[in-house]
Write an enzyme that holds these catalytic residues in place. Structure first.
Site, PDB file in Angstrom:
ATOM      1  N   GLY A 154       3.949  -1.912  -1.699  1.00 53.22           N
ATOM      2  CA  GLY A 154       4.571  -1.037  -0.709  1.00 53.22           C
ATOM      3  C   GLY A 154       3.897  -1.232   0.634  1.00 53.22           C
ATOM      4  N   GLN A 190       1.439   1.217   8.915  1.00 54.22           N
ATOM      5  CA  GLN A 190       0.360   0.288   8.546  1.00 54.22           C
ATOM      6  C   GLN A 190       0.395  -0.998   9.376  1.00 54.22           C
ATOM      7  OE1 GLN A 190       1.327   0.653   4.115  1.00 54.22           O
ATOM      8  NE2 GLN A 190      -0.873   0.269   4.080  1.00 54.22           N
ATOM      9  N   CYS A 237      -4.709   0.753  -1.615  1.00 51.34           N
ATOM     10  CA  CYS A 237      -3.933   0.744  -0.369  1.00 51.34           C
ATOM     11  C   CYS A 237      -4.346  -0.467   0.454  1.00 51.34           C
ATOM     12  CB  CYS A 237      -4.210   2.040   0.399  1.00 51.34           C
ATOM     13  SG  CYS A 237      -3.303   2.150   1.953  1.00 51.34           S
ATOM     14  N   LEU A 238      -3.357  -1.170   0.995  1.00 49.12           N
ATOM     15  CA  LEU A 238      -3.659  -2.356   1.804  1.00 49.12           C
ATOM     16  C   LEU A 238      -4.455  -1.988   3.049  1.00 49.12           C
ATOM     17  CD1 LEU A 238      -0.249  -4.280   1.544  1.00 49.12           C
ATOM     18  CD2 LEU A 238      -2.357  -4.664   0.244  1.00 49.12           C
ATOM     19  N   HIS A 279       3.472   7.531  -2.041  1.00 49.60           N
ATOM     20  CA  HIS A 279       2.319   6.983  -1.314  1.00 49.60           C
ATOM     21  C   HIS A 279       2.756   6.492   0.073  1.00 49.60           C
ATOM     22  CE1 HIS A 279      -1.438   4.250  -1.295  1.00 49.60           C
ATOM     23  NE2 HIS A 279      -0.737   3.839  -0.253  1.00 49.60           N
ATOM     24  N   GLU A 280       3.893   5.786   0.126  1.00 48.08           N
ATOM     25  CA  GLU A 280       4.360   5.227   1.407  1.00 48.08           C
ATOM     26  C   GLU A 280       4.868   6.319   2.347  1.00 48.08           C
ATOM     27  OE1 GLU A 280       3.395   2.331   1.948  1.00 48.08           O
ATOM     28  OE2 GLU A 280       2.970   1.875  -0.139  1.00 48.08           O
ATOM     29  N   HIS A 284       2.141   7.827   4.232  1.00 46.63           N
ATOM     30  CA  HIS A 284       1.718   7.033   5.400  1.00 46.63           C
ATOM     31  C   HIS A 284       2.488   7.430   6.651  1.00 46.63           C
ATOM     32  CE1 HIS A 284      -1.202   4.073   4.107  1.00 46.63           C
ATOM     33  NE2 HIS A 284      -0.467   3.675   3.081  1.00 46.63           N
TER      34      HIS A 284
HETATM   35 ZN    ZN Z   1      -1.152   2.639   1.437  1.00 48.00          ZN
END
Ligand code: ZN
Length: 171
Positions: A49, A54, A95-96, A137-138, A141
């Site tokens: 995701g 991000q 998480c990236l 989760h996204e 963000h």
């Molecule tokens: Zn994330």
């Protein structure tokens, strides 16, 4: 297509709340290119995701693909969670934007989400399991929230200390 740099904690823009995507934005070729670049970036990472915030774009949209073979690329524009199951699901999330840190997070096991697809067409989708975890989760963000915000203060503190250490070591 090209890869886009992913913001990492503690970049302050990860804490910004994204504004709604404007009507007609999906018809903009630059927007379609951005989505393609985000998919390429997410698959290369690799991740399941990626939210606009991000990659330092403060508009409410995100991409998700939880399959192994890039089989279900999903775009959610202006997503809203309409319903949540009572049943919960615990998943070890990463998480990236916080590379190297993983922790168990409890979220709704199933959700109903309403959004626009990449062409601006409205849809409602009921998802559960890993896909539901990922979508929640996204969406977090887009509100400037990170998965570590769901941890107890003690666990969050521990995760942040580990993250600082990893960064000092150059990871
Ligand atoms: Zn994330």
């Amino acid at each position: 297509m090209s890869l886009i740099p992913i913001l990492e904690l503690p970049h302050p823009h990860l804490r910004m709340v994204a504004a709604d995507v404007a009507a007609g934005r999906a018809a903009d070729p630059a927007f379609q290119r951005l989505l393609d670049d985000m998919f390429e970036t997410m698959y290369a990472a690799p991740g399941i995701g990626l939210a606009s915030t991000q990659v330092d774009v403060q508009e409410r949209f995100m991409i998700v693909d939880v399959t192994d073979g890039h089989e279900q690329p999903l775009v959610f524009i202006n997503p809203v969670i309409r319903a949540r199951s009572v049943e919960l699901r615990v998943h070890q999330e990463g998480c990236l934007s916080i590379p190297g840190i993983f922790a168990d997070v409890t979220r709704a096991d199933g959700i109903e989400v309403e959004a626009l697809d990449r062409h601006g067409k409205p849809f409602v989708m009921a998802v559960d399991g890993l896909l539901a975890t990922c979508v929640q989760h996204e969406i977090d963000h887009l509100d400037g929230k990170l998965f570590i915000d769901h941890l107890s203060p003690l666990k969050r503190d521990r995760a942040l200390k580990k993250y600082d250490k990893l960064r000092r070591q150059g990871h």
